[in-house]
Design an enzyme around this catalytic site. Structure first.
Site, PDB file in Angstrom:
ATOM      1  N   ASP A  42       0.924  -1.208  -0.065  1.00  0.00           N
ATOM      2  CA  ASP A  42      -0.096  -0.013  -0.021  1.00  0.00           C
ATOM      3  C   ASP A  42       0.797   1.215   0.082  1.00  0.00           C
ATOM      4  O   ASP A  42       2.233   1.180   0.186  1.00  0.00           O
ATOM      5  CB  ASP A  42      -0.679  -0.116   1.248  1.00  0.00           C
ATOM      6  CG  ASP A  42      -2.092   0.803   1.137  1.00  0.00           C
ATOM      7  OD1 ASP A  42      -2.248   1.448   0.030  1.00  0.00           O
ATOM      8  OD2 ASP A  42      -3.001   0.755   2.176  1.00  0.00           O
TER       9      ASP A  42
ATOM     10  N   ASP B 292      -3.777   7.264  -3.978  1.00  0.00           N
ATOM     11  CA  ASP B 292      -5.099   7.777  -4.225  1.00  0.00           C
ATOM     12  C   ASP B 292      -5.661   8.416  -2.998  1.00  0.00           C
ATOM     13  O   ASP B 292      -5.033   8.399  -1.865  1.00  0.00           O
ATOM     14  CB  ASP B 292      -6.058   6.397  -4.654  1.00  0.00           C
ATOM     15  CG  ASP B 292      -6.281   5.637  -3.616  1.00  0.00           C
ATOM     16  OD1 ASP B 292      -5.161   5.175  -2.596  1.00  0.00           O
ATOM     17  OD2 ASP B 292      -7.385   5.101  -3.163  1.00  0.00           O
TER      18      ASP B 292
ATOM     19  N   ALA C  67     -11.829   2.462   0.080  1.00  0.00           N
ATOM     20  CA  ALA C  67     -12.691   3.360   1.273  1.00  0.00           C
ATOM     21  C   ALA C  67     -13.949   2.729   1.624  1.00  0.00           C
ATOM     22  O   ALA C  67     -15.242   3.535   1.787  1.00  0.00           O
ATOM     23  CB  ALA C  67     -12.930   4.814   0.818  1.00  0.00           C
TER      24      ALA C  67
ATOM     25  N   CYS D 241     -15.245 -23.622  17.564  1.00  0.00           N
ATOM     26  CA  CYS D 241     -14.234 -23.645  16.368  1.00  0.00           C
ATOM     27  C   CYS D 241     -13.445 -24.923  16.672  1.00  0.00           C
ATOM     28  O   CYS D 241     -13.207 -25.526  17.580  1.00  0.00           O
ATOM     29  CB  CYS D 241     -13.368 -22.437  16.175  1.00  0.00           C
ATOM     30  SG  CYS D 241     -11.999 -22.660  15.203  1.00  0.00           S
TER      31      CYS D 241
ATOM     32  N   CYS E  71     -10.103 -25.054  15.202  1.00  0.00           N
ATOM     33  CA  CYS E  71      -8.700 -25.061  14.903  1.00  0.00           C
ATOM     34  C   CYS E  71      -7.930 -25.352  16.079  1.00  0.00           C
ATOM     35  O   CYS E  71      -8.308 -25.628  17.306  1.00  0.00           O
ATOM     36  CB  CYS E  71      -8.410 -23.353  14.559  1.00  0.00           C
ATOM     37  SG  CYS E  71      -8.217 -22.409  15.950  1.00  0.00           S
TER      38      CYS E  71
ATOM     39  N   CYS F 148      -8.323 -23.465  19.697  1.00  0.00           N
ATOM     40  CA  CYS F 148      -9.644 -23.727  20.194  1.00  0.00           C
ATOM     41  C   CYS F 148      -9.966 -25.188  20.498  1.00  0.00           C
ATOM     42  O   CYS F 148     -10.542 -25.463  21.425  1.00  0.00           O
ATOM     43  CB  CYS F 148     -10.738 -23.302  19.279  1.00  0.00           C
ATOM     44  SG  CYS F 148     -10.724 -21.496  18.636  1.00  0.00           S
TER      45      CYS F 148
HETATM   46 ZN   LIG Z   1     -10.401 -21.637  16.240  1.00  0.00          ZN
END
Ligand SMILES: [Zn+2]
Length: 493
Positions: free
Chosen positions: A93, A128, A196, A279, A281, A284
């Site tokens: 950016d 921009d 934006a 979750c 993952c 978790c």
């Molecule tokens: Zn998770």
């Protein structure tokens, strides 16, 4: 516009694509998520983003590197890929965000593009003007003029093999977005960020977001890769992908983690309010919310960021699989139930069913009718358009039941599509699976299909036999049609 993007498969306007990034000889599969890497604070290292989460591309801010004595020299000497330790594609950016936040920055488009090229960025960005939502048409037009001039300046800078973005602005004026998109596409830049829109997402203004994206897409050629700038929440990836957004970037994974916020595909949770992690993952599975809550700041933020990334990349994979199988609309319908304003976003997207229909595949695996909104999917619109072109015989029975010998010919009546000629009975989407208890929108859509066929065949004598359609739908069937076998049924919403 250069030719560096290839679409492999569509679902609605959503697509699986390949973005060729020549500078690092990388091909990025889209839709893709670009984790935002803060050059100063790396909650998760770029190497870990690549190895653990499968990131093929990331985004970092060249303006921060440019302005930091500590970061600038190493980046110039070793290049971004080595200093960050990342072998995928790197987008940079330009400082536009800082411009929007602080009012001015001390670098020009020429300088920052040259710098991005020098540090080895794969995809560079001009400076921009990010015009926020809800400003006057005059301000949005004036600021777009400045951005457009800078896109012109950027064309004159020698950027070598680096791809260059052409950000599209226009605030919440859809016609300006469309015009800006057409002008951006006429440059020789490569990638088209929709700029934006973060305030719209932060304020859950998904209907306005969909309007901005749909307008931008109308101004761009089909082959243009589109980046939804600042879109980092997994709850809206499916919706944005269905509109044809190819790239998403996430600063949210780290920013939210630092605020003890936990991303899910249905919205955001706060760590303090969770008793269980919803979750699968590793974070978790191996920890409870209580355990994480009592950790020191660094460990807690790191684990939450890892979870946030796992959910975000998981959702991108789910979106890709849905596009591959032609079930993106089913995924979107499921996801938007996470928040009422997402439902508004989806209903706005369905206002553009005709726009989505142009790229929607003719055949998919299955059509699941999941809610009243399914009645407005592009497949239904397409069938209605087809009915408007079909030739009917002199006498035609349209029936939800069996053929009757009293009629020369009969076609099936299928809710929510309407009349279906025998030849199309086994063809997608007329094989749709629908609930037994259908809603009023489904019957209204089917009646609308009848009306389209009747309108196109003024000489045909039509008879409709239905199995208890609600009066509100039967009432919209043209008067000259004979309606039989009607047994009133309690209307369901
Ligand atoms: Zn998770």
């Amino acid at each position: 516009m250069r030719d560096n993007f290839e679409v492999r498969r569509y679902d609605g306007a959503g697509r699986l694509g390949k973005l060729t990034v020549p500078r690092s000889s990388v091909t990025v599969e889209t839709p893709a998520l670009l984790p935002v890497v803060n050059p100063h604070v790396q909650t998760i290292s770029p190497a870990q983003l690549e190895s653990q989460f499968g990131a093929e591309i990331l985004i970092t801010n060249s303006y921060i590197i440019y302005g930091s004595d500590q970061l600038r020299e190493p980046a110039l000497e070793e290049g971004l890929h080595d200093t960050l330790d990342f072998s995928g594609a790197i987008m940079t950016d330009s400082g536009s965000f800082q411009l929007a936040e602080y009012g001015n920055i001390d670098v020009t488009t020429e300088e920052i593009l040259a710098f991005q090229r020098e540090i080895g960025s794969d995809i560079g960005t001009p400076v921009d003007i990010p015009t926020p939502p809800d400003v006057s048409r005059e301000q949005a037009t004036e600021e777009w003029e400045t951005t457009r001039e800078r896109l012109g300046v950027a064309e004159s800078v020698d950027t070598g093999e680096m791809l260059v973005t052409a950000p599209i602005q226009g605030s919440t004026h859809p016609d300006l977005r469309e015009q800006a998109a057409a002008e951006a596409a006429s440059t020789d830049h490569d990638l088209f960020p929709i700029g934006a829109v973060v305030p719209l997402m932060n304020e859950y203004r998904f209907a306005d977001l969909v309007e901005a994206v749909a307008a931008t897409k109308r101004g761009l050629p089909e082959s243009a890769p589109v980046h939804l700038f600042g879109a980092g929440h997994p709850m809206m990836f499916a919706l944005a992908a269905a509109l044809g957004c190819d790239l998403f970037d996430s600063a949210a994974y780290a920013l939210y983690a630092r605020d003890d916020r936990y991303l899910t595909v249905r919205g955001t949770e706060h760590l303090d309010e969770l008793s269980y992690f919803p979750c699968e993952c590793p974070v978790c599975t191996e920890h409870t919310p209580d355990e994480v809550a009592t950790m020191d700041d660094e460990s807690r933020h790191r684990l939450l960021a890892e979870h946030n990334l796992a959910v975000s990349f998981g959702e991108i994979r789910r979106v890709k699989e849905a596009i591959r199988r032609g079930t993106l609309f089913e995924l979107v319908e499921t996801r938007v139930r996470g928040h009422p304003t997402l439902v508004d976003g989806y209903r706005t997207l369905l206002d553009y069913a005709d726009q989505l229909e142009t790229t929607d595949p003719v055949a998919k695996e299955s059509f699941f009718y999941l809610s009243a909104d399914s009645a407005r999917r592009p497949e239904v619109t397409r069938h209605h358009d087809r009915l408007g072109r079909l030739d009917a015989p002199d006498e035609l029975l349209l029936t939800t039941g069996q053929h009757s010998d009293r009629y020369e010919e009969s076609w099936r009546l299928v809710v929510p599509f309407g009349p279906v000629p025998r030849s199309l009975s086994d063809v997608y989407p007329l094989t749709a699976e629908t609930p037994d208890r259908l809603d009023r929108s489904a019957y209204l859509a089917a009646a609308d299909g009848v009306a389209r066929l009747v309108e196109a065949n003024p000489e045909t004598a039509f008879t409709v036999v239905h199995d208890g359609w609600p009066e509100s739908a039967v009432g919209t069937i043209p008067d000259r049609v004979t309606v039989e076998g009607y047994t009133p049924q309690e209307e369901q919403d």
